[in-house]
Design an enzyme around this catalytic site. Structure first.
Site, PDB file in Angstrom:
ATOM      1  N   ASN A 106       0.852  -1.186   0.000  1.00  0.00           N
ATOM      2  CA  ASN A 106       0.000   0.000   0.000  1.00  0.00           C
ATOM      3  C   ASN A 106       0.887   1.234   0.000  1.00  0.00           C
ATOM      4  O   ASN A 106       2.041   1.170   0.434  1.00  0.00           O
ATOM      5  CB  ASN A 106      -0.901   0.008   1.240  1.00  0.00           C
ATOM      6  CG  ASN A 106      -1.869   1.177   1.240  1.00  0.00           C
ATOM      7  OD1 ASN A 106      -2.456   1.517   0.208  1.00  0.00           O
ATOM      8  ND2 ASN A 106      -2.028   1.819   2.383  1.00  0.00           N
ATOM      9  N   HIS A 108       0.772   5.276   1.365  1.00  0.00           N
ATOM     10  CA  HIS A 108       0.021   6.177   2.239  1.00  0.00           C
ATOM     11  C   HIS A 108       0.696   7.551   2.216  1.00  0.00           C
ATOM     12  O   HIS A 108       1.928   7.625   2.299  1.00  0.00           O
ATOM     13  CB  HIS A 108      -0.004   5.608   3.654  1.00  0.00           C
ATOM     14  CG  HIS A 108      -0.843   6.424   4.582  1.00  0.00           C
ATOM     15  ND1 HIS A 108      -2.222   6.391   4.557  1.00  0.00           N
ATOM     16  CD2 HIS A 108      -0.500   7.332   5.516  1.00  0.00           C
ATOM     17  CE1 HIS A 108      -2.693   7.236   5.454  1.00  0.00           C
ATOM     18  NE2 HIS A 108      -1.663   7.825   6.052  1.00  0.00           N
TER      19      HIS A 108
HETATM   20  C1  GRF Z   1      -2.717   8.632  -2.966  1.00  0.00           C
HETATM   21  O1  GRF Z   1      -2.563   9.854  -2.293  1.00  0.00           O
HETATM   22  C2  GRF Z   1      -2.331   7.488  -2.072  1.00  0.00           C
HETATM   23  O2  GRF Z   1      -1.306   7.816  -1.183  1.00  0.00           O
HETATM   24  C3  GRF Z   1      -3.598   7.209  -1.317  1.00  0.00           C
HETATM   25  O3  GRF Z   1      -4.616   7.393  -2.257  1.00  0.00           O
HETATM   26  C4  GRF Z   1      -4.168   8.306  -3.263  1.00  0.00           C
HETATM   27  C5  GRF Z   1      -4.336   7.621  -4.579  1.00  0.00           C
HETATM   28  O4  GRF Z   1      -4.058   8.456  -5.662  1.00  0.00           O
HETATM   29  N1  GRF Z   1      -3.559   5.881  -0.754  1.00  0.00           N
HETATM   30  P1  GRF Z   1      -4.055   7.887  -7.131  1.00  0.00           P
HETATM   31  O5  GRF Z   1      -5.426   7.255  -7.370  1.00  0.00           O
HETATM   32  O6  GRF Z   1      -2.949   6.882  -7.254  1.00  0.00           O
HETATM   33  O7  GRF Z   1      -3.847   9.063  -8.018  1.00  0.00           O
END
Ligand code: GRF
Length: 199
Positions: A106, A108
Site C-alpha cells: 500500500n 500512504h
Molecule cells: C494517494 O494519495 C495514495 O497515497 C492514497 O490514495 C491516493 C491515490 O491516488 N492511498 P491515485 O489514485 O494513485 O492518483
C-alpha cells in the site's frame, strides 16, 4: 514480477508504475487492474492501455466477504506476485490479507506511523509538522501499519494547505512506489519483524 493493481479512483500511482514499466525502468508486468468503482478514471485508463481491467463494484455484492471472494477469484486467475493497492479505498479483511502474506503493498500519503487513516495530508497541516511525505508498506491486518519498504520526505511550507501539500507528496509517491517495486523485484530482502531489510 507479476503485479495486480487495486484502485478506486484517479489512478495516478498506477499510471506511474505503468510508465516505469514502459520506460524499461521496472521489470514487471501488470497482469490485472481491479477497481471497486465502475467509473474510476484509473480503470478507464487501464482499459485504454489494453490491460486486463475489471470493475468489481462492491455495492453489487451483499456482503464484504462476497465482494472480496470475487476479487480473490480474479486475482487467483491472474496469479500476481504482488498486489499493489493504489488508492484502493476498501479495508481488506484479515482472510484476504492472509491469502497473500507480505505480498500486498500500500502507499500512504504521510510518514507512517504519523497520520494513518484518511486525509493524512490535512492531518499533517493541522498538526503543524514541518516534514511529511509518503510511505510504501506491506499490508497487515492493522490500518496503515505493516512493515515499511520505502519512505520519502516532503517539507511542509508555511503557505501550504492540504491541497498543495498533497500535490507535492503525490510527486514523491510516484517515485516511491516504483522504487519499492524495483527493490522487491531484485528479491534480495527479508522481513525481520517490523523491519524490511535489503541486502
Ligand atoms: C494517494 O494519495 C495514495 O497515497 C492514497 O490514495 C491516493 C491515490 O491516488 N492511498 P491515485 O489514485 O494513485 O492518483
Amino acid at each position: 514480477m507479476r503485479l495486480a493493481i487495486l484502485l478506486s479512483g484517479r489512478g495516478s500511482n498506477f499510471a506511474a508504475i505503468h510508465d516505469a514499466i514502459v520506460r524499461g525502468e521496472l521489470e514487471a508486468e501488470i497482469v490485472c487492474v481491479i477497481s471497486n468503482r465502475p467509473n474510476a478514471p484509473g480503470i478507464e485508463r487501464a482499459r485504454a492501455l489494453g490491460l486486463s481491467a475489471q470493475a468489481i463494484y462492491h455495492r453489487s455484492f451483499g456482503t464484504r466477504e462476497a465482494h472480496e471472494s470475487e476479487v480473490l477469484r480474479v486475482l487467483g486467475d491472474a496469479r500476481p506476485d504482488f498486489i499493489v493497492l493504489a488508492g484502493y479505498m476498501r479495508l481488506l479483511s484479515p482472510a484476504f490479507i492472509a491469502a497473500y502474506p507480505m505480498r500486498i503493498l500500500n502507499i500512504h500519503p504521510s510518514l507512517l506511523p504519523a497520520f494513518a487513516g484518511i486525509d493524512a495530508q490535512a492531518q499533517a497541516i493541522a498538526y503543524g509538522v514541518k516534514v511529511s511525505g509518503c510511505t510504501v508498506h506491506f499490508v497487515d491486518e492493522n490500518l496503515d501499519a505493516g512493515p515499511i519498504i520505502v519512505q520519502r520526505a516532503v517539507g511542509v511550507r508555511d503557505d501550504d494547505d492540504a491541497s498543495s501539500l498533497s500535490a507535492r507528496i503525490l510527486e514523491e509517491e510516484h517515485i516511491a512506489y516504483v522504487d519499492a517495486l524495483k527493490k522487491l523485484a531484485e528479491g534480495r530482502y527479508r522481513v525481520d519483524g517490523r523491519r524490511v531489510v535489503f541486502s
